[in-house]
Design a protein around this motif. Structure first.
Motif, short mmCIF file in Angstrom:
data_model
loop_
_atom_site.label_atom_id
_atom_site.label_comp_id
_atom_site.label_asym_id
_atom_site.label_seq_id
_atom_site.Cartn_x
_atom_site.Cartn_y
_atom_site.Cartn_z
N LEU A 150 25.73 -0.83 51.62
CA LEU A 150 26.70 -0.42 52.64
C LEU A 150 26.92 1.07 52.42
N ARG A 151 26.70 1.87 53.43
CA ARG A 151 26.75 3.33 53.22
C ARG A 151 28.10 3.73 52.61
N SER A 152 28.03 4.64 51.65
CA SER A 152 29.25 5.06 50.95
C SER A 152 29.80 6.36 51.55
N HIS A 153 29.06 6.92 52.48
CA HIS A 153 29.53 8.09 53.24
C HIS A 153 28.71 8.18 54.53
N THR A 154 29.11 9.08 55.43
CA THR A 154 28.38 9.19 56.70
C THR A 154 27.22 10.19 56.59
N SER A 155 27.07 10.83 55.42
CA SER A 155 26.00 11.83 55.26
C SER A 155 24.58 11.31 55.53
N PRO A 156 24.26 10.01 55.26
CA PRO A 156 22.89 9.56 55.57
C PRO A 156 22.51 9.76 57.03
N VAL A 157 23.51 9.85 57.92
CA VAL A 157 23.17 10.08 59.33
C VAL A 157 22.61 11.50 59.53
N GLN A 158 22.95 12.42 58.61
CA GLN A 158 22.28 13.74 58.63
C GLN A 158 20.77 13.54 58.57
N ILE A 159 20.33 12.69 57.63
CA ILE A 159 18.90 12.46 57.43
C ILE A 159 18.28 11.85 58.69
N ARG A 160 18.96 10.80 59.21
CA ARG A 160 18.42 10.13 60.41
C ARG A 160 18.26 11.11 61.57
N VAL A 161 19.32 11.92 61.81
CA VAL A 161 19.28 12.82 62.97
C VAL A 161 18.25 13.93 62.75
#
Ligand code: PHE
Length: 336
Positions: A164-175
């Motif tokens: 479960l993501r622990s922050h929203t930063s992984p969406v940086q990678i996706r985008v």
């Protein structure tokens, strides 16, 4: 059959009718296909020929009488209906339906996203179940980093792969992997950490991530953007400060404080007598992150920031317990 006797009976019967249902039954009984009039009419043929004409006339007269009685009764019943309708006072106030409204956290998310929309950021969402790669590895968070420990992250059964993501930063990678610069994006969403619940911790909370990538982006762009944001949400009069900090995915990194909105920076229990409140983490996107998404760090630069929505809402509205957001207590929710 004695027509006169029938007339008297009919007069009595019609008298007692007080509903349209009863009137319909009455109509059927006398005028229906198997009703009295039909029966009498059939009977004419069996009479001696000298009586037929006069009896026929009597039956016709009876039929007309019944029809006029029914018509009259219909009118009377109708006017009764009108009268009872008139007794409804349509000017009385109605019973109003209770309207709900958006949850204070949703309102805060919308407000923050709107501010960044006005600055040209677009809004993107990402999944709450993430890969370990997006949540940590691609963000330059090494294997031995404490946040990767099971005490700090909820791993799914298939350990070392999904969490479960622990922050929203992984969406940086996706985008960044799916788009090319220039880009400016904000990402609202839920994040999860295995923290014991208390007045300031929850195992689930909300973050808003923001990042911008282009040629020639500098720290001053980050500062300017965050200053516009902080003044828009907390008021023009607040002061800001950037405190050096460390995040593996930004370099340099800074935590951003605003002057305490409760005590106007004089020092109170909310700001721990310091006069400053921490509102978010930020920095310039690390070259290692750019390499992971295939951007050339010699050509592109960018900034990123991440804030906790509950914290922003608690500061803005003076709420002292995070649990209030999740208890669904209308006495609390109605205040927003
Ligand atoms: N992801 C960081 C956190 O959850 C916040 C952050 C985002 C910091 C972007 C810097 C840049 O604490």
């Amino acid at each position: 059959m004695d027509i006169e006797a029938i007339k008297a009976k009919i007069d009595k019967e019609i008298e007692s009718i007080d509903s349209s249902e009863a009137l319909t039954a009455f109509r059927l009984k006398y005028l229906g296909r198997k009703g009295l009039i039909a029966e009498l009419t059939k009977g004419i043929a069996n009479l001696p020929s000298d009586q037929r004409a006069s009896f026929g006339q009597e039956v016709n007269a009876l039929k007309s009488k019944i029809i006029s009685l029914i018509t009259e009764k219909e009118k009377r019943l109708g006017s009764v209906k009108e009268e009872s309708f008139a007794r409804v006072d349509i000017t009385l106030p109605g019973i109003s339906r209770q309207l709900g409204h958006l949850h204070p956290l949703t309102q805060t998310i919308n407000e923050i996203c709107e501010i960044f929309s006005r600055l040209g950021f677009s809004i993107v969402e990402g999944p709450e179940i993430e890969t370990e790669y997006n949540n940590f590895t691609a963000l330059n968070i090494p294997l031995e980093h404490p946040s990767r420990d099971v005490f700090d992250t909820f791993y799914l059964k298939d350990k070392n792969k999904f969490l479960l993501r622990s922050h929203t930063s992984p969406v940086q990678i996706r985008v960044m992997k799916s788009r090319k610069p220039p880009l400016a994006v904000v990402v609202p969403g839920r994040v999860y950490r295995p923290d014991a619940v208390d007045a300031s911790h929850s195992f689930m909370f909300h973050q808003i991530e923001g990042f911008l990538v282009d040629k020639g982006i500098r720290f001053s762009d980050l500062k300017g953007s965050l200053e516009v944001f902080a003044k828009a949400i907390f008021g023009e009069e607040i002061k800001m400060r950037f405190r050096p900090h460390f995040f593996p995915f930004t370099e340099p990194s800074a935590e951003v404080d605003i002057s305490c909105i409760i005590c106007k920076a004089k020092g109170c229990s909310v700001c721990g007598r310091k006069g400053w409140l921490e509102i978010l983490g930020s920095g310039m996107i690390h070259p290692e992150v750019f390499k992971q998404v295939g951007y050339n760090p010699k050509i592109y630069s960018g900034f990123a920031f991440g804030m906790g929505v509950e914290r922003i809402a608690m500061l803005k509205y003076g709420i002292d317990d995070i649990r209030l957001f999740f208890e669904n207590d209308l006495r609390f929710l109605k205040q927003f």
